[in-house]
Structures are given as structure tokens and as C-alpha cells.
Design an enzyme around this catalytic site. Structure first.
Site, PDB file in Angstrom:
ATOM      1  N   HIS A 107       3.125   7.844  -4.712  1.00 46.04           N
ATOM      2  CA  HIS A 107       4.267   7.973  -3.052  1.00 46.04           C
ATOM      3  C   HIS A 107       5.236   7.815  -3.160  1.00 46.04           C
ATOM      4  O   HIS A 107       5.361   7.397  -3.331  1.00 46.04           O
ATOM      5  CB  HIS A 107       3.003   8.253  -2.271  1.00 46.04           C
ATOM      6  CG  HIS A 107       2.446   5.965  -2.033  1.00 46.04           C
ATOM      7  ND1 HIS A 107       1.382   6.245  -2.901  1.00 46.04           N
ATOM      8  CD2 HIS A 107       2.570   5.491  -1.289  1.00 46.04           C
ATOM      9  CE1 HIS A 107       1.200   4.634  -2.793  1.00 46.04           C
ATOM     10  NE2 HIS A 107       1.834   4.422  -1.437  1.00 46.04           N
ATOM     11  N   HIS A 109       7.788   6.526   0.751  1.00 48.31           N
ATOM     12  CA  HIS A 109       8.133   6.112   2.011  1.00 48.31           C
ATOM     13  C   HIS A 109       9.325   6.968   1.525  1.00 48.31           C
ATOM     14  O   HIS A 109      10.061   6.699   1.183  1.00 48.31           O
ATOM     15  CB  HIS A 109       8.153   5.006   1.780  1.00 48.31           C
ATOM     16  CG  HIS A 109       6.672   3.756   1.371  1.00 48.31           C
ATOM     17  ND1 HIS A 109       5.304   3.626   2.348  1.00 48.31           N
ATOM     18  CD2 HIS A 109       6.185   3.533  -0.072  1.00 48.31           C
ATOM     19  CE1 HIS A 109       5.041   2.803   1.868  1.00 48.31           C
ATOM     20  NE2 HIS A 109       4.544   2.368   0.510  1.00 48.31           N
TER      21      HIS A 109
HETATM   22  P1  AMP Z   1       1.645   1.147  -0.936  1.00 44.06           P
HETATM   23  O1  AMP Z   1       0.813   0.590  -1.043  1.00 44.06           O
HETATM   24  O2  AMP Z   1       2.553   1.713  -1.689  1.00 44.06           O
HETATM   25  O3  AMP Z   1       0.882   1.648  -2.029  1.00 44.06           O
HETATM   26  O4  AMP Z   1       1.724   2.255  -0.286  1.00 44.06           O
HETATM   27  C1  AMP Z   1      -0.070   2.841   0.393  1.00 44.06           C
HETATM   28  C2  AMP Z   1       1.092   3.641   2.317  1.00 44.06           C
HETATM   29  O5  AMP Z   1      -0.524   4.340   2.522  1.00 44.06           O
HETATM   30  C3  AMP Z   1       1.141   2.206   2.379  1.00 44.06           C
HETATM   31  O6  AMP Z   1       2.266   2.195   4.153  1.00 44.06           O
HETATM   32  C4  AMP Z   1      -0.340   2.070   4.021  1.00 44.06           C
HETATM   33  O7  AMP Z   1      -0.182   1.512   5.374  1.00 44.06           O
HETATM   34  C5  AMP Z   1       0.123   3.902   3.475  1.00 44.06           C
HETATM   35  N1  AMP Z   1      -1.815   4.644   4.030  1.00 44.06           N
HETATM   36  C6  AMP Z   1      -3.219   3.792   3.517  1.00 44.06           C
HETATM   37  N2  AMP Z   1      -3.573   4.627   4.362  1.00 44.06           N
HETATM   38  C7  AMP Z   1      -4.056   5.195   5.116  1.00 44.06           C
HETATM   39  C8  AMP Z   1      -4.265   6.188   5.615  1.00 44.06           C
HETATM   40  N3  AMP Z   1      -5.642   6.719   5.970  1.00 44.06           N
HETATM   41  N4  AMP Z   1      -3.332   7.437   5.830  1.00 44.06           N
HETATM   42  C9  AMP Z   1      -2.173   7.308   5.821  1.00 44.06           C
HETATM   43  N5  AMP Z   1      -1.599   6.903   5.956  1.00 44.06           N
HETATM   44  C10 AMP Z   1      -2.084   5.583   4.728  1.00 44.06           C
END
Ligand code: AMP
Length: 145
Positions: A107, A109
Site C-alpha cells: 500500500h 499512504h
Molecule cells: P503500514 O503501517 O504502512 O503497514 O500501514 C497500515 C495502515 O493501515 C496504517 O496507517 C493503519 O492506520 C491503517 N489501517 C489499519 N487497519 C485499517 C482498516 N481496517 N481500515 C483502514 N486503515 C487501516
């Protein structure tokens, strides 16, 4: 979690793609799904994930899918800029737990920045409610229309 491990189809974003977990979407096509981050580092924080691939990180992403996916990251980034008119945009992408990755489906951001607003910490925010996220999502959707 190591940088190299099998893809876990039970990860949160895979569940969102299957529709078994909810999200607040802003964009979807055959290539990518974009939705609001529920622990936003800033207002309008969006995640863009690739569809039809089992890629944990950028390293796993099939080359043929990478270009179309990054084009849709740009599409969503442009809509965030148009819809929310921030002063800047931060794009981040973490690979492996030691790098800060917490969800193991690739993903990017997209985090809007305003000059006078400090950036929230990654993985350290308060969970936002749908009512808080939806106004930003609707402005981004409108910018994509
Ligand atoms: P990373 O730490 O780069 O793997 O990013 C994962 C992101 O997913 C974090 O910024 C979390 O806040 C976000 N996240 C976790 N669970 C969910 C969810 N159910 N819906 C939307 N975002 C989420």
C-alpha cells in the site's frame, strides 16, 4: 514478520478487498482500491492498495502490475490535492516490519499536509469514526468525478 514471507490472505487489506471488512472507499477500479486510513496521520489520509495481486511489499509486486498501480496512486493523489487543497502531500510506503510496515499487503499512504498542522505519527493515531472520515472522503470522491 520478515521482509520475505508468504502472503497471508487473512491480512486486513485482503479482507477489505474481499468485502468481509468494511472501509470508506474513495476510488476503485480493476487495478486499485483507495480508502480512508482509520488511524489518520492527517485529515484526508488515504491508502491505495493494488488489486488482483498477492504482493506483501514493493519487492513482491509483479512488474506488469506496478506501472498501472502507480498511475492510480497518482490519480488518487491528484484528487486528494484537488478535493482538500493541502499545502503539500506526503507519500509513504513501508516494506517489512522493521521499516514500519504493519499490514502486509502492498500500500501507498497519501497524506495531505498543511503548513501550520504537525504531521501525526505513523501507527500512533487515534481511531477515527466513519462520521469523521466521510466528509474528507466525499470531497476526494467529488474531485474524482
Ligand atoms: P503500514 O503501517 O504502512 O503497514 O500501514 C497500515 C495502515 O493501515 C496504517 O496507517 C493503519 O492506520 C491503517 N489501517 C489499519 N487497519 C485499517 C482498516 N481496517 N481500515 C483502514 N486503515 C487501516
Amino acid at each position: 514478520m520478515t521482509l520475505h514471507a508468504p502472503y497471508d490472505p487473512g491480512n486486513i487489506f485482503a479482507q477489505i478487498l474481499r468485502g468481509t471488512l468494511p472501509c470508506i472507499p474513495v476510488y476503485e477500479d480493476d487495478v486499485a482500491l483507495a480508502f480512508m486510513d482509520v488511524f489518520p496521520q492527517a485529515d484526508g489520509h488515504v491508502l491505495v492498495i493494488p488489486k488482483q495481486v498477492e504482493a506483501r511489499t514493493i519487492l513482491d509486486m509483479p512488474e506488469t502490475h506496478l506501472g498501472p498501480y502507480m498511475q492510480q496512486v497518482q490519480t488518487v493523489a491528484r484528487a486528494v490535492e484537488k478535493g482538500l487543497t493541502p499545502d503539500g502531500l506526503v507519500l509513504t510506503q513501508f516494506n517489512g516490519a522493521p521499516a514500519g510496515q504493519t499490514v502486509f499487503h502492498l500500500h501507498v499512504h497519501i497524506i495531505p499536509r498543511w503548513s501550520d498542522v504537525p504531521l501525526g505519527r505513523h501507527g500512533d493515531g487515534k481511531m477515527a469514526t466513519p462520521d469523521q472520515l466521510e466528509p474528507f472522503a466525499s470531497r476526494i470522491r467529488a474531485a474524482l468525478a
